[in-house]
Design an enzyme around this catalytic site. Structure first.
Site, mmCIF file in Angstrom:
data_model
loop_
_atom_site.group_PDB
_atom_site.id
_atom_site.type_symbol
_atom_site.label_atom_id
_atom_site.label_comp_id
_atom_site.label_asym_id
_atom_site.label_seq_id
_atom_site.Cartn_x
_atom_site.Cartn_y
_atom_site.Cartn_z
ATOM 1 N N GLY A 23 -8.095 -41.094 12.729
ATOM 2 C CA GLY A 23 -7.374 -42.233 12.187
ATOM 3 C C GLY A 23 -8.164 -43.150 11.283
ATOM 4 O O GLY A 23 -7.744 -44.279 11.034
ATOM 5 N N TRP A 58 -8.744 -42.836 7.955
ATOM 6 C CA TRP A 58 -8.012 -43.068 6.706
ATOM 7 C C TRP A 58 -6.769 -43.907 6.964
ATOM 8 O O TRP A 58 -6.417 -44.765 6.143
ATOM 9 C CB TRP A 58 -7.651 -41.731 6.054
ATOM 10 C CG TRP A 58 -8.801 -41.135 5.292
ATOM 11 C CD1 TRP A 58 -10.131 -41.358 5.526
ATOM 12 C CD2 TRP A 58 -8.740 -40.252 4.172
ATOM 13 N NE1 TRP A 58 -10.894 -40.653 4.635
ATOM 14 C CE2 TRP A 58 -10.074 -39.967 3.782
ATOM 15 C CE3 TRP A 58 -7.702 -39.662 3.471
ATOM 16 C CZ2 TRP A 58 -10.374 -39.132 2.728
ATOM 17 C CZ3 TRP A 58 -7.999 -38.816 2.412
ATOM 18 C CH2 TRP A 58 -9.312 -38.559 2.036
ATOM 19 N N ASP A 101 -0.609 -35.460 12.691
ATOM 20 C CA ASP A 101 -1.703 -34.596 13.113
ATOM 21 C C ASP A 101 -1.291 -33.869 14.383
ATOM 22 O O ASP A 101 -0.458 -34.351 15.147
ATOM 23 C CB ASP A 101 -2.981 -35.403 13.369
ATOM 24 C CG ASP A 101 -4.231 -34.529 13.309
ATOM 25 O OD1 ASP A 101 -4.389 -33.672 14.205
ATOM 26 O OD2 ASP A 101 -5.034 -34.693 12.379
ATOM 27 N N ASP A 104 3.013 -30.272 13.295
ATOM 28 C CA ASP A 104 2.298 -29.266 12.512
ATOM 29 C C ASP A 104 2.800 -29.347 11.066
ATOM 30 O O ASP A 104 3.991 -29.170 10.804
ATOM 31 C CB ASP A 104 2.559 -27.881 13.095
ATOM 32 C CG ASP A 104 1.763 -26.792 12.396
ATOM 33 O OD1 ASP A 104 0.994 -27.119 11.466
ATOM 34 O OD2 ASP A 104 1.914 -25.612 12.773
ATOM 35 N N ASP A 119 -7.094 -35.491 4.766
ATOM 36 C CA ASP A 119 -8.531 -35.314 5.008
ATOM 37 C C ASP A 119 -8.767 -34.183 5.990
ATOM 38 O O ASP A 119 -9.789 -34.131 6.650
ATOM 39 C CB ASP A 119 -9.139 -36.624 5.538
ATOM 40 C CG ASP A 119 -10.659 -36.585 5.553
ATOM 41 O OD1 ASP A 119 -11.246 -35.901 4.693
ATOM 42 O OD2 ASP A 119 -11.263 -37.231 6.433
ATOM 43 N N LYS A 128 -8.679 -33.004 0.689
ATOM 44 C CA LYS A 128 -10.021 -32.438 0.783
ATOM 45 C C LYS A 128 -9.983 -30.961 0.401
ATOM 46 O O LYS A 128 -9.050 -30.236 0.752
ATOM 47 C CB LYS A 128 -10.570 -32.595 2.196
ATOM 48 C CG LYS A 128 -11.956 -31.971 2.389
ATOM 49 C CD LYS A 128 -12.397 -32.026 3.836
ATOM 50 C CE LYS A 128 -12.675 -33.443 4.266
ATOM 51 N NZ LYS A 128 -13.246 -33.499 5.637
#
Length: 419
Positions: free
Chosen positions: A53, A55, A123, A139, A186, A226
């Site tokens: 958490g 970000w 997440d 998901d 990320d 990312k």
């Protein structure tokens, strides 16, 4: 390795605890924002692969609480200092215009909590709550995640009504949905050390994040994710250019130079005409794949087959000349259905594509203040330094079950653990 040694080895790990961040990755998002101004005119954000958490914490403190960090905070301090000096040392020739300009440059009072900001974090791992953040445990690769996300962004969204509207002529499945301004990710897989495998798994995670972002982004929106830099980063850049006006591969200073990690920043979302994203039929796969491959085969020029010599076996084999492959590669293409895909921009498509074999070159940008800490260097700590505990301990670490099994078995080496 103890906490003190890690504080000395990783300056951003130490700063994250001192400044109240859940993880050192918060500095990466802050440095990306300094370079690309990601948070301007942004009120609706989706954070993918958000745990633990950090970000989402940046989004909460910047967008909801109105806090400023980095260059923006430094500019505010400079403006406040100038304002104090002008008040202490007034000049006789100050005119009304000068006073008005000074008042406009003064530091604004702390902003109140914004109520118009909507942030959703997704997440698979559980995440501790944050102020103003809606957390979903889902998901991002599953099609059922999109309706959950749309309902979290707009509680009035009805999937059944949207599906009925999509079935009508000219209808849209997102009629009652207000799109978002920014999608960030990320996420990264657990690396194995096999770079080719790690890059492939990371590309699939990026692929899932992009498909979900295409479902919820508004025209002109931004996407940050990312990536692991590899030999195919130019192809990734070309693929992103299909949907975004500007694409840059960036490396924040807080990201270790020894890591292949980087971030692809996409600005100005502009989907192609007639494009409609869906996780049920994502890009490049699903029911469209066979049709796309058949269209590509139909577009190839008709060229007579050529015979190529196999030097190892001393035989001659037929090879489709239009593919330009060796005999073995052509056999693999015919057997597995593998087709090499080229990416062109709009002008090159009108001109018939590239003929000189040149490639895209993805622009690479290192962002972050050069006077900031080096993430690969070690720094001497003061003698009176006290190491702090992490701001947010792991909520569901994967090693928890291993510790429980070890305790049940009698300790690390079969010893009985005293209660």
């Amino acid at each position: 390795m103890g906490k003190v040694s890690k504080d000395k080895r990783d300056a951003y790990y130490r700063l994250a605890k001192e400044q109240g961040w859940r993880a050192r990755s918060a500095f990466k998002l802050l440095q990306l924002d300094e370079e690309f101004d990601l948070f301007t005119n942004v009120s609706r954000v989706v954070d993918l692969c958000a745990a633990p958490g950090s970000w989402s914490q940046v989004l909460s403190r910047v967008l909801i609480k109105g806090e400023k960090f980095g260059r923006a905070a430094w500019q505010d301090r400079e403006a406040k200092l100038r304002q104090q000096m002008l008040n202490v040392f007034p000049t006789e020739d100050d005119s009304a215009d000068t006073v008005g300009a000074t008042e406009s440059q003064s530091v604004r009072p702390p902003q109140e909590v914004r109520r118009d900001v909507k942030i959703v974090s997704i997440d698979l791992q559980p995440m501790s709550p944050l102020q103003g953040i809606i957390t979903l445990r889902a998901d991002i690769t599953h099609p059922a995640t999109v309706p959950l996300l749309l309902r979290a962004l707009d509680p009035s969204y009805d999937p059944k009504a949207a599906a009925a509207a999509k079935g009508k002529k000219g209808g849209s499945s997102k009629q009652a949905f207000q799109p978002v301004d920014l999608v960030i990710s990320d996420g990264a897989p657990d690396v194995t050390g096999l770079h080719d495998l790690d890059i492939y798994v990371q590309s699939q995670l990026l692929f899932a994040a992009l498909n979900l972002a295409l479902c919820v982004l508004k025209p002109g929106g931004k996407f940050v994710a990312k990536i692991f830099r590899g030999k195919n980063v130019d192809l990734l850049y070309a693929q992103m250019k299909i949907f975004f006006e500007r694409v840059v591969v960036a490396k924040p200073r807080s990201s270790r130079a020894s890591s292949v990690e980087a971030f692809i920043v996409c600005i100005g979302f502009r989907p192609p005409p007639g494009f409609e994203a869906s996780l049920e039929d994502p890009l490049g796969v699903g029911g469209r794949l066979d049709r796309l491959l058949e269209e590509r085969r139909a577009q190839r020029p008709i060229i007579a087959e050529v015979r190529m010599q196999d030097h190892e076996r001393g035989t001659w084999d037929y090879c489709p000349a239009e593919l330009g492959f060796t005999a073995e590669s052509a056999a693999a293409v015919e057997e597995e259905g593998v087709v090499e895909v080229e990416a062109f921009d709009e002008q090159e498509q009108e001109e018939g594509g590239r003929r000189d074999g040149s490639r895209w070159i993805a622009p690479f940008l290192a962002c972050g203040d050069l006077s900031a800490f080096d993430s690969d260097a070690s720094y001497q700590l003061p003698e009176d330094y006290v190491s702090l505990d992490p701001v947010q301990p792991p909520t569901a670490p994967p090693y928890r079950r291993a510790l429980e099994m070890r305790k049940t078995a009698g300790g690390a080496y079969g010893k009985v653990v005293q209660a």
